[in-house]
Structure formats: C-alpha cells, structure tokens
Design a protein around this motif. Structure first.
Motif, PDB file in Angstrom:
ATOM      1  N   LEU A 209       3.253 -17.352  29.686  1.00 14.42           N
ATOM      2  CA  LEU A 209       3.191 -15.956  29.264  1.00 14.42           C
ATOM      3  C   LEU A 209       4.488 -15.554  28.581  1.00 14.42           C
ATOM      4  CD1 LEU A 209       1.834 -13.159  29.272  1.00 14.42           C
ATOM      5  CD2 LEU A 209       2.829 -12.793  31.545  1.00 14.42           C
ATOM      6  N   ALA A 210       5.621 -15.963  29.147  1.00 10.92           N
ATOM      7  CA  ALA A 210       6.914 -15.641  28.546  1.00 10.92           C
ATOM      8  C   ALA A 210       7.009 -16.214  27.134  1.00 10.92           C
ATOM      9  CB  ALA A 210       8.046 -16.173  29.421  1.00 10.92           C
ATOM     10  N   ASP A 211       6.517 -17.420  26.949  1.00 10.60           N
ATOM     11  CA  ASP A 211       6.517 -18.036  25.615  1.00 10.60           C
ATOM     12  C   ASP A 211       5.616 -17.252  24.665  1.00 10.60           C
ATOM     13  OD1 ASP A 211       8.250 -20.023  26.423  1.00 10.60           O
ATOM     14  OD2 ASP A 211       6.665 -21.474  26.851  1.00 10.60           O
ATOM     15  N   GLN A 212       4.450 -16.856  25.137  1.00  8.06           N
ATOM     16  CA  GLN A 212       3.499 -16.134  24.288  1.00  8.06           C
ATOM     17  C   GLN A 212       4.033 -14.769  23.874  1.00  8.06           C
ATOM     18  OE1 GLN A 212       0.233 -16.340  27.074  1.00  8.06           O
ATOM     19  NE2 GLN A 212      -0.822 -17.923  25.888  1.00  8.06           N
ATOM     20  N   LEU A 213       4.838 -14.176  24.735  1.00  8.77           N
ATOM     21  CA  LEU A 213       5.421 -12.869  24.435  1.00  8.77           C
ATOM     22  C   LEU A 213       6.795 -12.989  23.781  1.00  8.77           C
ATOM     23  CD1 LEU A 213       4.511 -10.857  27.680  1.00  8.77           C
ATOM     24  CD2 LEU A 213       3.290 -10.940  25.507  1.00  8.77           C
ATOM     25  N   SER A 214       7.204 -14.234  23.503  1.00 15.26           N
ATOM     26  CA  SER A 214       8.512 -14.504  22.883  1.00 15.26           C
ATOM     27  C   SER A 214       9.658 -13.930  23.713  1.00 15.26           C
ATOM     28  CB  SER A 214       8.556 -13.931  21.461  1.00 15.26           C
ATOM     29  OG  SER A 214       7.571 -14.534  20.653  1.00 15.26           O
ATOM     30  N   VAL A 215       9.577 -14.125  25.020  1.00 14.65           N
ATOM     31  CA  VAL A 215      10.657 -13.696  25.903  1.00 14.65           C
ATOM     32  C   VAL A 215      11.766 -14.738  25.819  1.00 14.65           C
ATOM     33  CG1 VAL A 215      11.333 -13.165  28.271  1.00 14.65           C
ATOM     34  CG2 VAL A 215       9.059 -12.514  27.447  1.00 14.65           C
ATOM     35  N   ASN A 216      12.784 -14.447  25.041  1.00 16.23           N
ATOM     36  CA  ASN A 216      13.871 -15.417  24.857  1.00 16.23           C
ATOM     37  C   ASN A 216      15.182 -14.945  25.461  1.00 16.23           C
ATOM     38  OD1 ASN A 216      14.548 -13.433  23.024  1.00 16.23           O
ATOM     39  ND2 ASN A 216      13.842 -14.611  21.249  1.00 16.23           N
ATOM     40  N   VAL A 217      15.115 -13.889  26.266  1.00 19.63           N
ATOM     41  CA  VAL A 217      16.300 -13.401  26.955  1.00 19.63           C
ATOM     42  C   VAL A 217      15.855 -12.792  28.281  1.00 19.63           C
ATOM     43  CG1 VAL A 217      16.158 -11.115  25.857  1.00 19.63           C
ATOM     44  CG2 VAL A 217      18.353 -11.921  26.746  1.00 19.63           C
TER      45      VAL A 217
END
Length: 254
Positions: A209-217
C-alpha cells in the motif's frame, strides 16, 4: 503541468471568460465592454496581456484542482486497504476524524512528532489514528512490526505503542519483546503470532500500500484527501485544519 495541458487549460480559461459577463475584469476607468464577439475577444486579449498574473493564477488553481482530484481518485481506489479493520489503532474507536499514519518505530522523525500527536489526540477526543508500520528501516524494524501486529490482538495496544515510540536508540526484536513483557503481554502468544503467515501477509500488504501511494518518507499522515509528510514545524496546525475540514465537510475518501 505539461505544455499540452497548459494550452488546454488556457483554452478553458479564455472560453470561460467569453462565456460569462466579464464586468469583473474591467478597471474602473476602462471603456465600455464591446458587445460583439470580435471586440470582446480583443478586449480580453488586451486585458490578459496587461494582467498576465490572471492567467498564471488561473493555471495554478487548475493545477491544484487536478492534483486534488487525482489524490481523491487514488485514495478511493485504495480505501479498503487504507482503513481496513485489523490495523492497530489509538484514540477514540468511534472517532469522527481518522488520521492514518505511515511510520516506523525506528524512524527518528516519527518519534520526534509522537508527543505532538499524543497531545493532538488528547485535545481532540473525536479523533483516532490508524497505524501503518511500513518497516522501512531494515530487519530490526521488520521484526518489531511483526511483534506490534501480533501484540495488537491482545488489547492494551496504546500502552505498547507509547512505550516503543518513546524508546531511546535502536528498537530491536529483543527490546520490543522486553517492553511488551513489562506491560503484561503474553510473550509466547506474541512470538507465535509474529511468526504466523497471516502477520507476514499483513505487513506485506502495508508495504505494498505504501508503494502504491508513493509513500517515500515517514512519517506520512493522511487526513481525508490531505497528506502531511515528515515533521513540519506547523504539524499541529495542519492536523487541526484538515481535521476541521473533515468535521465540517465529511470525508469523500474515508
């Protein structure tokens, strides 16, 4: 915004200006607005050449609207995964406002903002936090994430979360288990659940989910269709503003 998008946007702006009464565009000392289409076109063109900030501001507004619309689309697409039952929570279980936090127990900024978040929840009893541990700081963080997921099934989770967020130095599997033991958790049960396939799947789903939402921080907070990244100085003010928006307008994506 791409050049093609800018051209389309400018076309929309000009078409909109021609479709409505442009009295608001006329300076107080200007000549009367032409009634014919050719004269009106020339009038608007001259006005925009003299006031280019009008186009700039309109394009910026259009771009912001497009970004909000895209954010809403993405959040709606992943709504179930973001707010899925089973993620550890702290705060009021019947809250009107839900904040989703993507974090890691070894993230220094997550720890730095925790006291502010704790105060926010206390001062806003109609809120809760859904915790998504992305375990982005290596093997120790992944082991701790498994323990936290397992421990959340036993209740008293908020005390464990508080203890782990206020630790000094690296939080390892051993330290997390010691903390849990001190709080009265069933350690054998935690170990068994932490090693279970279901826990691995839960953690993998959160990371996906973090990858899909582009959570990079980390930390990253999602409130309604708004996001707050990192540890800004005005974190509390942003949280309050977005929470108030949800209270007044509801949440399209929650």
């Amino acid at each position: 915004m791409s050049p093609a998008t800018s051209v389309r946007a400018l076309t929309v702006i000009l078409a909109g200006l021609l479709a409505v009464d442009p009295v608001g565009l006329r300076p107080a000392s200007a000549d009367p607005i032409p009634a014919d289409r050719a004269g009106l076109d020339s009038y608007i063109r001259d006005y925009l050449m003299s006031n280019p900030e009008v186009v700039r501001d309109a394009l910026l507004k259009l771009e912001q609207d497009e970004q909000v619309a895209n954010t809403k689309r993405v959040l709606l697409e992943h709504k179930d995964a973001i707010y899925a039952a089973g993620s550890p929570e702290i705060g009021n279980p019947d809250a009107k406002v839900t904040i989703v936090e993507f974090s890691d127990y070894n993230c220094p900024y997550c720890r730095a903002t925790y006291p502010e978040l704790k105060s926010f929840l206390k001062e806003n009893p109609d809120t809760k936090m859904v915790l998504k541990n992305v375990a982005s700081f290596g093997k120790d963080s992944e082991a701790v994430a498994r323990i936290v997921i397992a421990a959340s099934k036993q209740g008293n989770f908020e005390a464990l979360h508080d203890a782990l967020m206020t630790q000094k130095g690296q939080v390892t599997e051993e330290r997390a288990l010691d903390v849990a033991k001190g709080l009265g958790f069933d350690i054998d049960r935690i170990k068994a659940n932490a090693a279970a396939a279901e826990t691995a799947e839960t953690l993998a789903a959160t990371q996906k989910l973090a990858d899909q939402l582009s959570v990079n921080v980390t930390p990253l907070y999602v409130i309604g269709h708004h996001g707050v990244a990192g540890a800004p100085d005005d974190l509390a003010a942003q949280l309050n503003a977005h929470a108030e928006s949800v209270r007044k307008n509801g949440c399209e994506v929650c």
